[in-house]
Scaffold this motif. Structure first.
Motif, PDB file in Angstrom:
ATOM      1  N   ASN A 247       0.805  -1.234   0.000  1.00  0.00           N
ATOM      2  CA  ASN A 247       0.000   0.000   0.000  1.00  0.00           C
ATOM      3  C   ASN A 247       0.833   1.277   0.000  1.00  0.00           C
ATOM      4  O   ASN A 247       0.303   2.367   0.192  1.00  0.00           O
ATOM      5  CB  ASN A 247      -0.940   0.001   1.213  1.00  0.00           C
ATOM      6  CG  ASN A 247      -1.943  -1.138   1.123  1.00  0.00           C
ATOM      7  OD1 ASN A 247      -2.416  -1.470   0.032  1.00  0.00           O
ATOM      8  ND2 ASN A 247      -2.250  -1.765   2.256  1.00  0.00           N
ATOM      9  N   THR A 248       2.135   1.132  -0.189  1.00  0.00           N
ATOM     10  CA  THR A 248       3.014   2.313  -0.094  1.00  0.00           C
ATOM     11  C   THR A 248       3.398   2.881  -1.448  1.00  0.00           C
ATOM     12  O   THR A 248       3.972   3.969  -1.509  1.00  0.00           O
ATOM     13  CB  THR A 248       4.337   1.944   0.624  1.00  0.00           C
ATOM     14  OG1 THR A 248       5.023   0.983  -0.205  1.00  0.00           O
ATOM     15  CG2 THR A 248       4.091   1.343   2.000  1.00  0.00           C
ATOM     16  N   GLY A 249       3.161   2.117  -2.523  1.00  0.00           N
ATOM     17  CA  GLY A 249       3.600   2.566  -3.855  1.00  0.00           C
ATOM     18  C   GLY A 249       5.076   2.296  -4.084  1.00  0.00           C
ATOM     19  O   GLY A 249       5.646   2.706  -5.091  1.00  0.00           O
ATOM     20  N   ILE A 250       5.724   1.583  -3.138  1.00  0.00           N
ATOM     21  CA  ILE A 250       7.140   1.199  -3.307  1.00  0.00           C
ATOM     22  C   ILE A 250       7.168  -0.247  -3.792  1.00  0.00           C
ATOM     23  O   ILE A 250       6.451  -1.094  -3.262  1.00  0.00           O
ATOM     24  CB  ILE A 250       7.895   1.308  -1.957  1.00  0.00           C
ATOM     25  CG1 ILE A 250       7.884   2.758  -1.465  1.00  0.00           C
ATOM     26  CG2 ILE A 250       9.325   0.775  -2.088  1.00  0.00           C
ATOM     27  CD1 ILE A 250       8.257   2.913  -0.004  1.00  0.00           C
ATOM     28  N   LYS A 251       7.975  -0.497  -4.814  1.00  0.00           N
ATOM     29  CA  LYS A 251       8.047  -1.844  -5.399  1.00  0.00           C
ATOM     30  C   LYS A 251       9.416  -2.458  -5.154  1.00  0.00           C
ATOM     31  O   LYS A 251      10.436  -1.773  -5.315  1.00  0.00           O
ATOM     32  CB  LYS A 251       7.824  -1.789  -6.917  1.00  0.00           C
ATOM     33  CG  LYS A 251       6.467  -1.259  -7.328  1.00  0.00           C
ATOM     34  CD  LYS A 251       5.434  -2.354  -7.292  1.00  0.00           C
ATOM     35  CE  LYS A 251       4.056  -1.848  -7.661  1.00  0.00           C
ATOM     36  NZ  LYS A 251       3.002  -2.511  -6.881  1.00  0.00           N
ATOM     37  N   MET A 252       9.423  -3.740  -4.808  1.00  0.00           N
ATOM     38  CA  MET A 252      10.681  -4.457  -4.610  1.00  0.00           C
ATOM     39  C   MET A 252      10.652  -5.734  -5.439  1.00  0.00           C
ATOM     40  O   MET A 252       9.649  -6.453  -5.414  1.00  0.00           O
ATOM     41  CB  MET A 252      10.848  -4.784  -3.124  1.00  0.00           C
ATOM     42  CG  MET A 252      12.250  -5.179  -2.755  1.00  0.00           C
ATOM     43  SD  MET A 252      12.433  -5.424  -0.966  1.00  0.00           S
ATOM     44  CE  MET A 252      12.370  -3.746  -0.366  1.00  0.00           C
ATOM     45  N   MET A 253      11.729  -5.994  -6.156  1.00  0.00           N
ATOM     46  CA  MET A 253      11.743  -7.134  -7.074  1.00  0.00           C
ATOM     47  C   MET A 253      13.070  -7.889  -6.975  1.00  0.00           C
ATOM     48  O   MET A 253      14.127  -7.274  -6.861  1.00  0.00           O
ATOM     49  CB  MET A 253      11.558  -6.624  -8.504  1.00  0.00           C
ATOM     50  CG  MET A 253      11.390  -7.709  -9.540  1.00  0.00           C
ATOM     51  SD  MET A 253      11.114  -6.982 -11.174  1.00  0.00           S
ATOM     52  CE  MET A 253      12.764  -6.519 -11.563  1.00  0.00           C
ATOM     53  N   ALA A 254      12.978  -9.222  -7.034  1.00  0.00           N
ATOM     54  CA  ALA A 254      14.191 -10.047  -7.074  1.00  0.00           C
ATOM     55  C   ALA A 254      14.554 -10.295  -8.534  1.00  0.00           C
ATOM     56  O   ALA A 254      13.711 -10.702  -9.325  1.00  0.00           O
ATOM     57  CB  ALA A 254      13.947 -11.370  -6.363  1.00  0.00           C
TER      58      ALA A 254
ATOM     59  N   VAL B   7      20.032  -8.847 -18.885  1.00  0.00           N
ATOM     60  CA  VAL B   7      19.464  -9.034 -17.534  1.00  0.00           C
ATOM     61  C   VAL B   7      18.799  -7.745 -17.046  1.00  0.00           C
ATOM     62  O   VAL B   7      17.665  -7.751 -16.560  1.00  0.00           O
ATOM     63  CB  VAL B   7      20.584  -9.456 -16.541  1.00  0.00           C
ATOM     64  CG1 VAL B   7      20.054  -9.525 -15.110  1.00  0.00           C
ATOM     65  CG2 VAL B   7      21.196 -10.785 -16.958  1.00  0.00           C
ATOM     66  N   VAL B   8      19.527  -6.629 -17.218  1.00  0.00           N
ATOM     67  CA  VAL B   8      19.026  -5.354 -16.683  1.00  0.00           C
ATOM     68  C   VAL B   8      17.841  -4.846 -17.499  1.00  0.00           C
ATOM     69  O   VAL B   8      16.853  -4.351 -16.936  1.00  0.00           O
ATOM     70  CB  VAL B   8      20.178  -4.316 -16.622  1.00  0.00           C
ATOM     71  CG1 VAL B   8      19.659  -2.941 -16.220  1.00  0.00           C
ATOM     72  CG2 VAL B   8      21.256  -4.786 -15.647  1.00  0.00           C
ATOM     73  N   LYS B   9      17.916  -5.020 -18.823  1.00  0.00           N
ATOM     74  CA  LYS B   9      16.815  -4.579 -19.688  1.00  0.00           C
ATOM     75  C   LYS B   9      15.510  -5.275 -19.271  1.00  0.00           C
ATOM     76  O   LYS B   9      14.455  -4.653 -19.132  1.00  0.00           O
ATOM     77  CB  LYS B   9      17.164  -4.932 -21.141  1.00  0.00           C
ATOM     78  CG  LYS B   9      16.431  -4.107 -22.154  1.00  0.00           C
ATOM     79  CD  LYS B   9      16.974  -4.357 -23.544  1.00  0.00           C
ATOM     80  CE  LYS B   9      15.952  -3.869 -24.546  1.00  0.00           C
ATOM     81  NZ  LYS B   9      16.063  -4.486 -25.826  1.00  0.00           N
ATOM     82  N   LYS B  10      15.619  -6.588 -19.044  1.00  0.00           N
ATOM     83  CA  LYS B  10      14.435  -7.362 -18.651  1.00  0.00           C
ATOM     84  C   LYS B  10      13.957  -6.940 -17.248  1.00  0.00           C
ATOM     85  O   LYS B  10      12.758  -6.821 -16.997  1.00  0.00           O
ATOM     86  CB  LYS B  10      14.795  -8.860 -18.678  1.00  0.00           C
ATOM     87  CG  LYS B  10      13.684  -9.811 -18.245  1.00  0.00           C
ATOM     88  CD  LYS B  10      12.658  -9.991 -19.351  1.00  0.00           C
ATOM     89  CE  LYS B  10      11.761 -11.202 -19.212  1.00  0.00           C
ATOM     90  NZ  LYS B  10      10.946 -11.302 -18.045  1.00  0.00           N
TER      91      LYS B  10
ATOM     92  N   MET C  60       9.892  -4.656 -13.814  1.00  0.00           N
ATOM     93  CA  MET C  60       9.492  -3.756 -12.718  1.00  0.00           C
ATOM     94  C   MET C  60       8.302  -2.907 -13.159  1.00  0.00           C
ATOM     95  O   MET C  60       7.350  -2.702 -12.403  1.00  0.00           O
ATOM     96  CB  MET C  60      10.682  -2.872 -12.340  1.00  0.00           C
ATOM     97  CG  MET C  60      10.413  -1.905 -11.207  1.00  0.00           C
ATOM     98  SD  MET C  60      10.045  -2.713  -9.634  1.00  0.00           S
ATOM     99  CE  MET C  60      11.654  -2.869  -8.889  1.00  0.00           C
ATOM    100  N   LYS C  61       8.351  -2.418 -14.401  1.00  0.00           N
ATOM    101  CA  LYS C  61       7.238  -1.602 -14.929  1.00  0.00           C
ATOM    102  C   LYS C  61       5.943  -2.387 -14.931  1.00  0.00           C
ATOM    103  O   LYS C  61       4.856  -1.843 -14.742  1.00  0.00           O
ATOM    104  CB  LYS C  61       7.562  -1.139 -16.356  1.00  0.00           C
ATOM    105  CG  LYS C  61       8.379   0.117 -16.385  1.00  0.00           C
ATOM    106  CD  LYS C  61       8.408   0.742 -17.764  1.00  0.00           C
ATOM    107  CE  LYS C  61       9.401   1.896 -17.788  1.00  0.00           C
ATOM    108  NZ  LYS C  61      10.216   1.947 -18.994  1.00  0.00           N
ATOM    109  N   LYS C  62       6.068  -3.711 -15.167  1.00  0.00           N
ATOM    110  CA  LYS C  62       4.874  -4.564 -15.206  1.00  0.00           C
ATOM    111  C   LYS C  62       4.390  -4.920 -13.799  1.00  0.00           C
ATOM    112  O   LYS C  62       3.401  -5.633 -13.650  1.00  0.00           O
ATOM    113  CB  LYS C  62       5.190  -5.859 -15.956  1.00  0.00           C
ATOM    114  CG  LYS C  62       5.366  -5.677 -17.444  1.00  0.00           C
ATOM    115  CD  LYS C  62       5.644  -7.030 -18.083  1.00  0.00           C
ATOM    116  CE  LYS C  62       5.929  -6.898 -19.561  1.00  0.00           C
ATOM    117  NZ  LYS C  62       6.561  -8.112 -20.107  1.00  0.00           N
TER     118      LYS C  62
END
Ligand code: NAP
Length: 254
Positions: A167-174, A207-210, A215-217
């Motif tokens: 609910n914070t609008g912060i995204k974290m991805m592995a 790797v970084v491009k993907k 993250m955008k998705k």
């Protein structure tokens, strides 16, 4: 002040994150962290004065405290955090020194956790955190046992905290790639005792491009390449005893 913080920026995937993030977005400063100061200053020379080299050894508690103090002094908005500092060692558990085993835990798991925790108060709605996991996050990996376990930690930790942040609008991805052509292997290959099977190498660029696209998705895990995604699927469908058997068949111990 809007900044990005990137650990492991002196080479490989971390350095590529610096390049692609700054191609797509502008930051007042990009804090680049690693031990090799000369590499970080070279990056500044190549890219511009917005690059702020921070020569820190993230295995040292004092250096992590230096990072914390800097955030307290500058009080920036951290729009992007990338935790890419990490290393692995290919060797039987019993043969690798205790210092090397514990060092992987210190850097890949503890430092990543500490940097994330310390940075969290400076993240705002829209901020993004990329954590470097690996294909080995998904299964136990003999002959990279401790490394694989640290990456399993990264995946579990990242997905759990991302859910807490919903609910914070912060995204974290592995970010969990297979083999990537970097200096990683200069450090990982202890001697030629274990012959590892490399099916395919990806580039840091891929790797970084993907990762940026995923993250955008709104994904919480990024895996590049169809063959690697199939391997991840196999680790979910098959018993891990079997998955390890296949892996062990591909490794040759002299
Ligand atoms: N290459 C692969 O096949 C692969 C696959 C899956 C996941 N990964 C993960 O991707 C991440 C980046 O690896 P890479 O492939 O880009 O390898 P790399 O080129 O060796 O980069 C590792 C980075 O970590 C930094 N680092 C190492 N020890 C450090 C310390 N004590 N304190 C601060 N920084 C430290 C290094 O900088 P200094 O030496 O200057 O400190 C370097 O910038 C790692 O977490 C790795 O586990 C790699």
């Amino acid at each position: 002040m809007k900044i990005a913080v990137i650990t492991g920026a002196s080479s490989g995937i971390g350095k590529e994150f610096v390049k692609q993030l700054t191609e797509n977005e502008s930051f007042d400063e990009v804090w680049v962290i690693a031990r090799r100061e000369d590499r970080l200053f070279k990056l500044k020379e190549e890219m511009g004065d917005f690059i702020k080299p921070l020569s820190l050894d993230l295995q040292s508690r004092e250096d992590i405290d230096r990072y914390k103090k800097l955030l307290e002094e500058k009080s920036p908005e951290v729009a992007v955090l990338v935790n890419a500092s990490g290393y692995g060692k290919f060797e039987a558990f019993s043969d690798l020194s205790l210092d090397s085993q514990l060092g992987m835990l210190d850097l890949n798991a503890k430092a990543l956790t500490a940097v994330t925790y310390i940075t969290l108060p400076y993240l705002k709605r829209g901020s993004r955190v990329y954590q470097m996991g690996s294909l080995s996050s998904f299964q136990p990996v003999p002959y990279i046992a401790v490394y694989g376990a640290t990456k399993a930690y990264v995946l579990s930790f990242t997905r759990a905290v991302n859910a807490e942040l919903r609910n914070t609008g912060i995204k974290m991805m592995a970010v969990c790639p297979g083999w990537v052509r970097t200096e990683f292997f200069d450090r990982a290959v202890v001697d030629d005792d274990i012959i590892t099977y490399y099916n395919k190498f990806f580039t840091p660029r891929e790797v970084v491009k993907k990762a940026l696209r995923d993250m955008k998705k709104g994904k919480d895990v990024s895996v590049v390449g169809l063959s690697i995604r199939m391997q991840v699927l196999a680790t979910k469908l098959l018993p891990h005893k079997l998955v390890m058997k296949v892996w062990l068949k591909q490794q040759k111990k002299k």
